[in-house]
Motif scaffolding. Sequence first.
Motif, PDB file in Angstrom:
ATOM      1  N   ILE A  64      73.645 -18.383  20.731  1.00 37.48           N
ATOM      2  CA  ILE A  64      73.007 -17.341  21.654  1.00 37.48           C
ATOM      3  C   ILE A  64      73.677 -16.039  20.673  1.00 37.48           C
ATOM      4  CG2 ILE A  64      73.488 -15.905  23.781  1.00 37.48           C
ATOM      5  CD1 ILE A  64      74.889 -19.152  23.824  1.00 37.48           C
ATOM      6  N   ALA A  65      72.392 -15.018  20.527  1.00 36.17           N
ATOM      7  CA  ALA A  65      72.252 -13.941  19.404  1.00 36.17           C
ATOM      8  C   ALA A  65      71.957 -12.756  20.507  1.00 36.17           C
ATOM      9  CB  ALA A  65      71.346 -14.279  18.595  1.00 36.17           C
ATOM     10  N   GLU A  66      72.791 -11.863  20.751  1.00 32.09           N
ATOM     11  CA  GLU A  66      72.520 -10.439  21.247  1.00 32.09           C
ATOM     12  C   GLU A  66      72.278 -10.845  22.684  1.00 32.09           C
ATOM     13  OE1 GLU A  66      73.463  -8.611  19.182  1.00 32.09           O
ATOM     14  OE2 GLU A  66      72.570  -8.912  17.326  1.00 32.09           O
ATOM     15  N   THR A  67      73.099 -11.980  23.376  1.00 29.93           N
ATOM     16  CA  THR A  67      72.994 -12.295  24.581  1.00 29.93           C
ATOM     17  C   THR A  67      71.658 -12.934  25.076  1.00 29.93           C
ATOM     18  OG1 THR A  67      74.426 -10.560  25.353  1.00 29.93           O
ATOM     19  CG2 THR A  67      73.343 -11.626  27.056  1.00 29.93           C
ATOM     20  N   TYR A  68      70.536 -12.239  24.847  1.00 27.80           N
ATOM     21  CA  TYR A  68      69.381 -12.605  25.476  1.00 27.80           C
ATOM     22  C   TYR A  68      68.384 -13.534  24.375  1.00 27.80           C
ATOM     23  CZ  TYR A  68      70.818 -10.037  29.359  1.00 27.80           C
ATOM     24  OH  TYR A  68      71.755  -9.284  30.415  1.00 27.80           O
ATOM     25  N   ARG A  69      68.768 -13.526  23.177  1.00 33.71           N
ATOM     26  CA  ARG A  69      67.986 -14.265  22.233  1.00 33.71           C
ATOM     27  C   ARG A  69      68.750 -15.404  21.415  1.00 33.71           C
ATOM     28  NH1 ARG A  69      64.210 -13.491  24.300  1.00 33.71           N
ATOM     29  NH2 ARG A  69      62.499 -11.885  23.928  1.00 33.71           N
ATOM     30  N   HIS A  70      68.088 -16.439  21.098  1.00 30.52           N
ATOM     31  CA  HIS A  70      68.775 -17.704  20.746  1.00 30.52           C
ATOM     32  C   HIS A  70      68.422 -18.407  19.328  1.00 30.52           C
ATOM     33  CE1 HIS A  70      68.387 -17.040  24.995  1.00 30.52           C
ATOM     34  NE2 HIS A  70      69.513 -17.594  25.007  1.00 30.52           N
ATOM     35  N   PHE A  71      69.231 -18.790  18.597  1.00 31.44           N
ATOM     36  CA  PHE A  71      68.755 -20.110  17.669  1.00 31.44           C
ATOM     37  C   PHE A  71      68.914 -21.354  18.718  1.00 31.44           C
ATOM     38  CE2 PHE A  71      70.462 -16.715  15.079  1.00 31.44           C
ATOM     39  CZ  PHE A  71      69.541 -16.605  13.931  1.00 31.44           C
ATOM     40  N   GLY A  72      67.526 -21.831  19.167  1.00 36.10           N
ATOM     41  CA  GLY A  72      67.642 -22.779  20.349  1.00 36.10           C
ATOM     42  C   GLY A  72      67.409 -24.060  19.821  1.00 36.10           C
ATOM     43  N   ARG A  73      66.343 -24.206  19.018  1.00 40.82           N
ATOM     44  CA  ARG A  73      66.150 -25.472  18.626  1.00 40.82           C
ATOM     45  C   ARG A  73      66.916 -26.265  17.602  1.00 40.82           C
ATOM     46  NH1 ARG A  73      61.137 -27.809  20.922  1.00 40.82           N
ATOM     47  NH2 ARG A  73      62.849 -28.654  22.104  1.00 40.82           N
ATOM     48  N   ASP A 126      54.231  -5.782  27.981  1.00 42.83           N
ATOM     49  CA  ASP A 126      53.979  -5.471  29.064  1.00 42.83           C
ATOM     50  C   ASP A 126      54.513  -6.853  29.880  1.00 42.83           C
ATOM     51  OD1 ASP A 126      52.871  -3.337  28.813  1.00 42.83           O
ATOM     52  OD2 ASP A 126      50.890  -4.207  28.991  1.00 42.83           O
ATOM     53  N   LEU A 127      54.176  -8.033  29.449  1.00 38.04           N
ATOM     54  CA  LEU A 127      54.512  -9.258  30.384  1.00 38.04           C
ATOM     55  C   LEU A 127      55.197 -10.211  29.461  1.00 38.04           C
ATOM     56  CD1 LEU A 127      51.370 -10.132  32.160  1.00 38.04           C
ATOM     57  CD2 LEU A 127      53.454  -8.895  33.125  1.00 38.04           C
ATOM     58  N   GLY A 128      55.171 -10.195  28.168  1.00 41.23           N
ATOM     59  CA  GLY A 128      55.988 -11.176  27.412  1.00 41.23           C
ATOM     60  C   GLY A 128      55.217 -12.406  27.200  1.00 41.23           C
ATOM     61  N   THR A 129      55.771 -13.361  26.723  1.00 43.10           N
ATOM     62  CA  THR A 129      55.179 -14.640  26.545  1.00 43.10           C
ATOM     63  C   THR A 129      54.790 -15.412  27.957  1.00 43.10           C
ATOM     64  OG1 THR A 129      57.122 -15.849  26.110  1.00 43.10           O
ATOM     65  CG2 THR A 129      55.804 -15.098  24.122  1.00 43.10           C
ATOM     66  N   ARG A 170      64.104  -5.175  33.989  1.00 43.68           N
ATOM     67  CA  ARG A 170      64.484  -4.299  32.912  1.00 43.68           C
ATOM     68  C   ARG A 170      63.989  -4.914  31.549  1.00 43.68           C
ATOM     69  NH1 ARG A 170      70.704  -3.110  30.747  1.00 43.68           N
ATOM     70  NH2 ARG A 170      70.128  -1.542  29.193  1.00 43.68           N
ATOM     71  N   ARG A 171      63.598  -4.071  30.546  1.00 45.19           N
ATOM     72  CA  ARG A 171      63.253  -4.476  29.321  1.00 45.19           C
ATOM     73  C   ARG A 171      64.150  -3.875  28.124  1.00 45.19           C
ATOM     74  NH1 ARG A 171      58.171  -2.504  31.433  1.00 45.19           N
ATOM     75  NH2 ARG A 171      56.439  -4.148  31.577  1.00 45.19           N
ATOM     76  N   LEU A 172      64.321  -4.708  27.298  1.00 48.74           N
ATOM     77  CA  LEU A 172      65.322  -4.714  26.025  1.00 48.74           C
ATOM     78  C   LEU A 172      64.600  -5.053  24.779  1.00 48.74           C
ATOM     79  CD1 LEU A 172      68.710  -6.268  27.193  1.00 48.74           C
ATOM     80  CD2 LEU A 172      67.975  -3.941  27.572  1.00 48.74           C
ATOM     81  N   ALA A 173      64.931  -4.216  23.760  1.00 48.85           N
ATOM     82  CA  ALA A 173      64.552  -4.513  22.525  1.00 48.85           C
ATOM     83  C   ALA A 173      65.302  -5.169  21.560  1.00 48.85           C
ATOM     84  CB  ALA A 173      63.923  -3.321  21.804  1.00 48.85           C
ATOM     85  N   CYS A 174      65.190  -5.808  20.519  1.00 46.11           N
ATOM     86  CA  CYS A 174      65.861  -6.161  19.440  1.00 46.11           C
ATOM     87  C   CYS A 174      66.260  -4.723  18.655  1.00 46.11           C
ATOM     88  CB  CYS A 174      65.481  -7.258  18.468  1.00 46.11           C
ATOM     89  SG  CYS A 174      65.087  -8.813  19.401  1.00 46.11           S
ATOM     90  N   PRO A 178      60.313  -1.113  18.586  1.00 48.07           N
ATOM     91  CA  PRO A 178      59.996  -0.271  19.345  1.00 48.07           C
ATOM     92  C   PRO A 178      59.137  -1.060  20.620  1.00 48.07           C
ATOM     93  CG  PRO A 178      58.282  -0.511  17.599  1.00 48.07           C
ATOM     94  CD  PRO A 178      59.696  -1.346  17.204  1.00 48.07           C
ATOM     95  N   VAL A 179      59.076  -2.494  20.263  1.00 49.19           N
ATOM     96  CA  VAL A 179      58.158  -3.213  21.297  1.00 49.19           C
ATOM     97  C   VAL A 179      58.801  -3.481  22.642  1.00 49.19           C
ATOM     98  CG1 VAL A 179      56.904  -5.321  21.504  1.00 49.19           C
ATOM     99  CG2 VAL A 179      56.849  -4.101  19.387  1.00 49.19           C
ATOM    100  N   ALA A 180      60.163  -3.769  22.650  1.00 51.34           N
ATOM    101  CA  ALA A 180      60.971  -4.217  23.817  1.00 51.34           C
ATOM    102  C   ALA A 180      60.287  -5.503  24.453  1.00 51.34           C
ATOM    103  CB  ALA A 180      61.046  -3.150  24.747  1.00 51.34           C
ATOM    104  N   CYS A 181      60.307  -6.618  24.027  1.00 53.43           N
ATOM    105  CA  CYS A 181      59.518  -7.734  24.593  1.00 53.43           C
ATOM    106  C   CYS A 181      60.459  -8.551  25.339  1.00 53.43           C
ATOM    107  CB  CYS A 181      58.959  -8.456  23.405  1.00 53.43           C
ATOM    108  SG  CYS A 181      60.069  -9.516  22.315  1.00 53.43           S
ATOM    109  N   ILE A 182      61.787  -8.211  25.485  1.00 55.49           N
ATOM    110  CA  ILE A 182      62.900  -8.998  26.160  1.00 55.49           C
ATOM    111  C   ILE A 182      62.729  -8.447  27.660  1.00 55.49           C
ATOM    112  CG2 ILE A 182      65.248  -9.576  26.576  1.00 55.49           C
ATOM    113  CD1 ILE A 182      65.601  -8.704  23.436  1.00 55.49           C
ATOM    114  N   HIS A 183      62.365  -9.470  28.546  1.00 58.97           N
ATOM    115  CA  HIS A 183      62.096  -9.014  30.038  1.00 58.97           C
ATOM    116  C   HIS A 183      63.148  -9.929  30.582  1.00 58.97           C
ATOM    117  CE1 HIS A 183      58.216  -8.509  28.041  1.00 58.97           C
ATOM    118  NE2 HIS A 183      57.838  -7.728  29.226  1.00 58.97           N
ATOM    119  N   LEU A 184      63.719  -9.203  31.622  1.00 60.28           N
ATOM    120  CA  LEU A 184      64.999  -9.541  32.492  1.00 60.28           C
ATOM    121  C   LEU A 184      64.559  -9.444  33.722  1.00 60.28           C
ATOM    122  CD1 LEU A 184      67.918  -7.529  30.574  1.00 60.28           C
ATOM    123  CD2 LEU A 184      67.121  -9.877  29.971  1.00 60.28           C
ATOM    124  N   ALA A 185      64.795 -10.771  34.567  1.00 57.87           N
ATOM    125  CA  ALA A 185      64.614 -10.819  35.931  1.00 57.87           C
ATOM    126  C   ALA A 185      66.137 -10.422  36.693  1.00 57.87           C
ATOM    127  CB  ALA A 185      63.798 -12.073  36.329  1.00 57.87           C
TER     128      ALA A 185
END
Length: 479
Positions: A64-73, A126-129, A170-174, A178-185
Amino acid sequence: SEVPVYLAIHHGRVQFRDARALWGLSSSLTVGRVLREIEPGSGARTILRIGKAGENLVTYAAVIAETYRHFGRLGLGAVFGSKKLKAVVISGTGTIPIPQPAPYQKLYRELWEKATRSELMRKYHDLGTSQNIRPLHLISALPVRNLLATRYEEEPPFTGERLAEHFLGRRLACSACPVACIHLALLREPHPSEPYFYKTTFVSYDHEPLYALGSMLGIRETEGVLKLIDATEIFGLDAISTGVVLAWATEAFERGLIGEAETEGLRPAWGEVKVYLEMIRRIAERRGEFYRVLGDGLRRAEERYGGGEFALHFGGNEMPGYHTGPGALLTYLSGSRHSHLDSAGYALDQELLSQGKTLSPREMAQRLLREEARRQVLSSLVVCFFARNLYDGETISAALRTLGMDFSPEDLERLGMEILRRKFAFKVREGFSLGNLKIPKRALEAPTPFGRVSEEFLREALWEMEKILRGEDGVEGTA
């Protein structure tokens, strides 16, 4: 290490620190909170950590990187766990000298404007992936219930649009983006015994977790999907592999290949969130023989219990969330990491579908490998793939010139193909063969927007890819 440690790197100084107090904590989120409190570098710092799944060597454990991003696979979390490495904390304030400040600043402003004011990145802000759920459902390309279906009877409740309307908190950015593509429900759950008390949790969502822990499991309520995503975050599991493994287990239980003796009393069934939550916990904790096997991935599970005809893994990596056509399947089979992001065949499929076109196996192979070679350059420069359309060859070439590096767009193309071929050569050396890949039967049976994909088409395209990757096809790039 003989005891758990974490690695602290601050201003070039490297230290191994005792992590015994962090090892075994119930939540990876708690690990992050502790490290944020005790380590310096706030504001110029990255914290990577694993959860209990990594400690217990689940083969698809994430970092887990920065709480909301991942080296997942591909199980980097298990690699950390095998070394008793709980976390890595890195901070620093170093800079890179800019030989040509004026061109650099001009190009920086241009890229900033494109990222913030053009349509290139609007989807991600806006919506992310999660925006992908609705169109994939509409074209019958969304894997549902272990690919027994490719759409819901009605629209899924967890489309990007519905999440934004009813759950987005909330939206967060790495860092520096400037994009803020991390979407938090915002997930609000009532206290089990106290009236008017609620637990409020921010849950990061994207297309792939929504697919794997939503449609793949036949979930019909958004809250249930968010709870399952949150569980994978807590335990540090790759959401895609977790969902696909659970989907296989559900169908295997339905077919009688496994029973309550194996599941230790649980009865997996489509849409049963509580059962899936408990199964996730048991996988992460490696509790019981069946869950230990599931923790080794789908290939190991089908070898042990059968059900290979509906086991959706490609090169040992569980299926991503697109059943769009031959391009997607070829990407899963041939990509360096067997990931949908290697060569984006799902995007090529949708492009061809919108144009009413098809490609021959040779043409498909060439298009996919050209895209994967381009992405080798992006990866080498640590360019986010979401920003891939900002960074074409001309832009990358111009950016490198401001640092005193002279690479033409053609040089970059050749370099990308060389990197890709070297990766392929390494895999071949380790025993990999495109010709020996198993193609999941279920993936061939389930119709795509192009109809069923033939195994013959895929095999021919893989053969064409092998010729290119071995340098036998005249495509430039050092073999």
